[in-house]
Design a protein around this motif. Structure first.
Motif, short mmCIF file in Angstrom:
data_model
loop_
_atom_site.label_atom_id
_atom_site.label_comp_id
_atom_site.label_asym_id
_atom_site.label_seq_id
_atom_site.Cartn_x
_atom_site.Cartn_y
_atom_site.Cartn_z
N ILE A 172 0.89 -1.30 0.04
CA ILE A 172 0.14 -0.01 -0.05
C ILE A 172 0.92 1.31 0.13
CG2 ILE A 172 -2.03 1.30 1.28
CD1 ILE A 172 -2.46 -1.40 2.50
N GLY A 173 2.02 1.23 0.89
CA GLY A 173 2.87 2.63 0.81
C GLY A 173 2.57 3.29 1.78
N LYS A 174 3.27 4.34 2.06
CA LYS A 174 3.07 5.17 3.20
C LYS A 174 2.30 6.30 2.86
CE LYS A 174 7.84 4.92 4.78
NZ LYS A 174 7.44 3.89 5.72
N ILE A 175 0.91 6.07 2.95
CA ILE A 175 -0.25 6.81 2.69
C ILE A 175 -0.11 7.98 3.75
CG2 ILE A 175 -1.53 5.67 0.97
CD1 ILE A 175 -3.27 4.42 3.05
N LYS A 176 -0.69 9.17 3.75
CA LYS A 176 -1.04 9.93 4.95
C LYS A 176 -2.08 9.43 5.69
CE LYS A 176 -1.64 14.89 5.82
NZ LYS A 176 -2.58 14.46 7.07
N VAL A 177 -2.22 9.41 6.99
CA VAL A 177 -3.13 9.06 7.78
C VAL A 177 -3.89 10.11 8.57
CG1 VAL A 177 -3.71 7.49 9.79
CG2 VAL A 177 -2.18 6.79 8.22
N ASP A 178 -5.07 10.16 8.53
CA ASP A 178 -5.78 11.30 9.27
C ASP A 178 -6.23 10.96 10.63
OD1 ASP A 178 -5.82 13.29 7.15
OD2 ASP A 178 -6.80 11.69 6.32
N GLN A 179 -6.57 9.73 10.86
CA GLN A 179 -6.99 9.11 12.18
C GLN A 179 -6.73 7.79 12.40
OE1 GLN A 179 -11.12 7.87 12.41
NE2 GLN A 179 -11.55 9.28 13.86
N VAL A 180 -6.51 7.38 13.65
CA VAL A 180 -6.19 6.14 13.96
C VAL A 180 -7.11 5.60 15.33
CG1 VAL A 180 -4.36 4.45 14.91
CG2 VAL A 180 -3.77 6.49 13.52
N CYS A 181 -7.88 4.56 15.05
CA CYS A 181 -8.72 4.12 16.23
C CYS A 181 -8.36 2.62 16.59
CB CYS A 181 -10.02 4.15 15.79
SG CYS A 181 -10.82 5.81 15.37
N ILE A 182 -8.31 2.62 17.86
CA ILE A 182 -7.86 0.99 18.40
C ILE A 182 -8.77 0.73 19.48
CG2 ILE A 182 -5.90 0.11 19.80
CD1 ILE A 182 -3.84 2.23 18.76
N GLY A 183 -9.40 -0.41 19.24
CA GLY A 183 -10.24 -0.97 20.07
C GLY A 183 -11.17 -1.89 19.45
N SER A 184 -12.45 -2.19 19.85
CA SER A 184 -13.56 -2.92 19.10
C SER A 184 -13.23 -4.49 19.72
CB SER A 184 -13.54 -3.21 17.64
OG SER A 184 -12.63 -3.98 17.07
N CYS A 185 -14.34 -5.36 19.53
CA CYS A 185 -14.32 -6.61 20.12
C CYS A 185 -13.19 -7.32 19.40
CB CYS A 185 -15.59 -7.45 19.92
SG CYS A 185 -16.24 -7.40 18.01
N THR A 186 -12.50 -6.91 18.27
CA THR A 186 -11.40 -7.62 17.43
C THR A 186 -10.12 -7.39 18.23
OG1 THR A 186 -12.79 -7.02 15.56
CG2 THR A 186 -10.35 -8.26 15.37
N ASN A 187 -9.75 -6.16 18.67
CA ASN A 187 -8.39 -5.88 19.03
C ASN A 187 -8.22 -4.85 20.28
OD1 ASN A 187 -7.32 -6.38 15.56
ND2 ASN A 187 -6.14 -7.17 17.57
N SER A 188 -8.84 -5.32 21.35
CA SER A 188 -9.07 -4.32 22.63
C SER A 188 -8.46 -5.19 23.82
CB SER A 188 -10.14 -3.78 22.62
OG SER A 188 -11.42 -4.71 22.72
N SER A 189 -7.92 -6.35 23.59
CA SER A 189 -7.46 -6.96 24.95
C SER A 189 -6.49 -6.28 25.82
CB SER A 189 -7.03 -8.37 24.48
OG SER A 189 -6.11 -8.32 23.66
N TYR A 190 -6.29 -6.83 26.81
CA TYR A 190 -5.07 -6.22 27.76
C TYR A 190 -3.68 -6.40 26.81
CZ TYR A 190 -1.32 -6.25 31.25
OH TYR A 190 -0.42 -6.21 31.88
N LEU A 191 -3.58 -7.51 26.10
CA LEU A 191 -2.45 -7.81 25.50
C LEU A 191 -2.29 -6.64 24.13
CD1 LEU A 191 -1.62 -11.45 25.11
CD2 LEU A 191 -0.75 -9.84 26.80
#
Ligand code: MIC
Ligand code: SF4
Length: 643
Positions: free
Chosen positions: A284-303
């Motif tokens: 994909i390459g180094k596209i400019k990013v405006d927002q990053v969201c971390i969480g949801s039932c997929t990836n929000s565990s302690y680890l």
């Protein structure tokens, strides 16, 4: 012949039918879960069945979707669900306690048990060896009342994982690789079982990330064995006694088998607007990013969040990036607070959100116009973020955190050495946000609290002798439930108000649709492959029912949505010859002569295109039980008639 893990659980829960692929099987359900966006409707349906106490081993009502509370509607619905739970024997997870799937995995899931939930990501429970499936609210209501859950016996798929993941590559990258291989319809009618020597190297939260996103494959569910890793997780949750070992027999037979070499995987992303549009980060390459969201039932565990904190520690989020983080549960949040990782996230500039679905379902944090948003979530359907032209990429927490620092899509392998994040020996256990139900002898005096947002749900009558209606809408392939009945902060609060919601039906595809339905009074929706993929929301059937939709005629269906249509009393039909799709234009006059007779007697379903003067054959995607249901006008009518 040996059995797969799923076949073993199915065999021990089989109430009716035979374990041959495609036959209708009824399963005893041990546990149910609901969330608030589907729960209000599910509990109204449960009430309509007149069962005083749930008959499952454990039923839990979570509040995690509608937590913005921009008006009285959500708060009223939460009070309704809390009072229903108290009265009918259901455990209640209060708002703030976390996302249903994360909390259920931590506190309630048990290997070898069956679980259905009114949410499509219920298969998260497969991470600890549960047979966990997403279902419509009515099916969950029936299961709470002690009724079986019916599915067609799925095919068995085995994915062997070999070796170990390289540094900075994680579970999200594994499931993205599976999505790249199989596509968003590759799992339909199948259960995906993971095996191979690589399984032992994956923790339970990592396994749960993989089974969670099996929903995006369209799979009935996904499952891991229950092994020593599972035992250690349950022990760390203070629930060691819930553990049982579960594995497939060495001579188990699978319909399909795939091999994945974990060591060869690299960080990946699902590009807009489909979870199977997968490319490597480097491609994909180094596209400019405006927002990053971390969480949801997929990836929000302690680890997951400890990994993110270790990447952000001592650094600052790039000035052009807005970073939001929603921990998956109060347990995770509290542990991060106690060990100082939360301070690292805050210091780096993260916007900490409450433990809930939040931006994943468009409840806030919509990106800017044309904005590029990297999300650790599971769905990037068009418009789901709340910004019509938002460009959502699904990535791992590692890729998300690395990119939040640089402001461009960044391969986390550029970060140098990866620090080890050990699995805790003891999780912080405090169930004070889970309210137990009232004892049976006190249940009679519990008052149900109903707000003015709760409107009666639509009912349908018996199937007509002949359906004559226009092709009121024609759509293409992979139509999601987010197209049919969008969510987001403006609409989600009205999940118990079908008349209001009907104004937004198919808004993503065609704003005129509701008005056209009102003018015509009835209609048939025509669609392509994998129609209704995504969510379990039965609103995607109930709202069309309210608008007068009599039948949906498509090339193929996603499982849960097809069942929801039948439950609502809408006829799900597929083209016998897919080429006939091309010959229908929107607003053609269609006629299904003697359709009642055809459904009752397994006869030919003939579709006449009155406008074009042609005729072709279709097939009803219905089991015998569903035929009776559609003839009666849906599951509630059918249940009433058969009790
Ligand atoms: C989703 O991720 O789309 C949801 C919101 O969790 C849905 C349920 C709903 O629409 O309420 C799901 O996945 O089933
Ligand atoms: Fe919530 Fe998103 Fe998971 Fe659906 S996919 S349950 S909205 S976190």
């Amino acid at each position: 012949m040996g059995l797969t893990i799923a076949q073993k659980i199915i065999q021990s829960h089989l109430v009716s039918g035979e374990m041959t692929v495609g036959s209708d099987i009824g399963l005893k359900i041990d546990q149910t879960l609901t969330q608030d966006a589907t729960g209000t409707m599910a509990y109204l349906e449960f009430e309509a069945m007149g069962v005083p106490r749930v008959k499952t081993e454990r039923s839990v009502a979570y509040i995690d979707h509608n937590t913005l509370q921009t008006g009285f509607e959500n708060a009223d619905d939460h009070r309704f669900i809390q009072s229903i739970a108290k009265k009918h024997g259901i455990w209640f997870s209060r708002p703030g306690n976390g996302i249903c799937h994360q909390v259920h995995l931590e506190r309630f899931g048990i290997p070898g048990k069956t679980l259905i939930g009114s949410d499509s990501h219920t298969p998260t429970g497969g991470g600890i060896g549960m047979l966990a499936m997403g279902a419509g609210g009515m099916d969950v209501a029936v299961a709470m009342g002690g009724g079986p859950y019916y599915i067609s016996m799925p095919k068995m798929v085995r994915i062997n994982l070999h070796g170990k993941l390289p540094a900075w590559v994680s579970a999200k990258d594994i499931i993205l690789e599976v999505l790249r291989l199989l596509s968003v319809k590759g799992g339909v009618g199948k259960i995906i079982e993971y095996g191979g020597d690589g399984v032992a190297s994956l923790t339970v939260p990592e396994r749960a990330t993989i089974t969670n996103m099996g929903a995006e494959l369209g799979a009935t569910t996904s499952i891991f064995p229950s092994d020593e890793v599972t035992r250690a997780f349950l022990e760390a949750q203070g629930r060691g006694s819930d553990w049982t070992e579960l594995s497939s027999d060495p001579d188990a037979v699978y319909d399909e088998t795939y091999e994945i070499d974990l060591a060869s995987l690299v960080p990946m992303a699902a590009c807009p607007h489909s979870p199977d549009n997968v490319k490597t980060i480097d491609e994909i390459g180094k596209i400019k990013v405006d927002q990053v969201c971390i969480g949801s039932c997929t990836n929000s565990s302690y680890l997951d969040l400890m990994r993110v904190a270790s990447i952000l520690k001592g650094k600052t989020v790039h000035p052009d990036v807005s970073l939001a983080i929603a921990p998956g549960s109060k347990q995770v949040y509290n542990m991060l607070a106690q060990n100082g990782a939360l301070a690292d996230l805050i210091a780096a500039g993260a916007r900490i959100l409450e433990c809930a679905c939040g931006p994943c379902i468009g409840m806030g944090l919509s990106p800017n116009s044309h904005g590029i948003s990297l999300r650790t979530f599971n769905r990037n359907f068009e418009g789901r973020s709340g910004t019509a032209d938002g460009q959502v990429y699904l990535v791992s927490p590692e890729t998300a955190a690395a990119s939040a620092l640089t402001g461009v899509l960044t391969n986390p392998q550029a970060l140098g050495e990866e620090s080890a994040i050990p699995m805790p020996e003891h999780f912080l256990i405090n169930d004070n946000m889970i309210v137990p139900p009232a004892p049976a002898e006190e249940a009679g005096s519990v008052e149900i609290l109903r707000g003015p947002n709760i409107k009666p749900f639509p009912t349908s009558g018996p199937l007509e002798e002949t359906i004559a209606a226009k092709a009121i809408l024609k759509v293409g392939d992979n139509i999601t439930t987010d197209h049919i009945m969008p969510a987001g902060s403006k609409i989600l609060p009205y999940r118990s108000n079908i008349p209001y919601m009907s104004n937004f039906c198919f808004a993503v595809c065609d704003k005129e649709f509701p008005e056209r339905c009102r003018r015509e009074g009835k209609g048939i929706v025509v669609g392509g492959e994998n129609y209704g993929q995504g969510s379990s929301r039965e609103h995607a059937a109930l709202v069309p029912l309210y608008l007068g939709i009599k039948a949906v005629l498509v090339k193929s269906f996603a499982r849960i949505h097809c069942a929801n249509l039948a439950n609502a009393g809408i006829l799900p039909l597929i083209f016998k010859d897919k080429a006939d799709y091309d010959a229908i234009d929107q607003m053609d006059e269609l006629e299904l002569p003697d359709i009642r007779g055809a459904i009752a007697n397994h006869g030919k379903v003939i579709v006449k295109n009155v406008t074009k003067g042609t005729e072709f054959e279709a097939e009803a995607v219905l089991t015998d039980r569903q035929r009776a249901m559609v003839l009666a006008g849906g599951l509630l009518n059918y249940t009433r008639e058969n009790n």
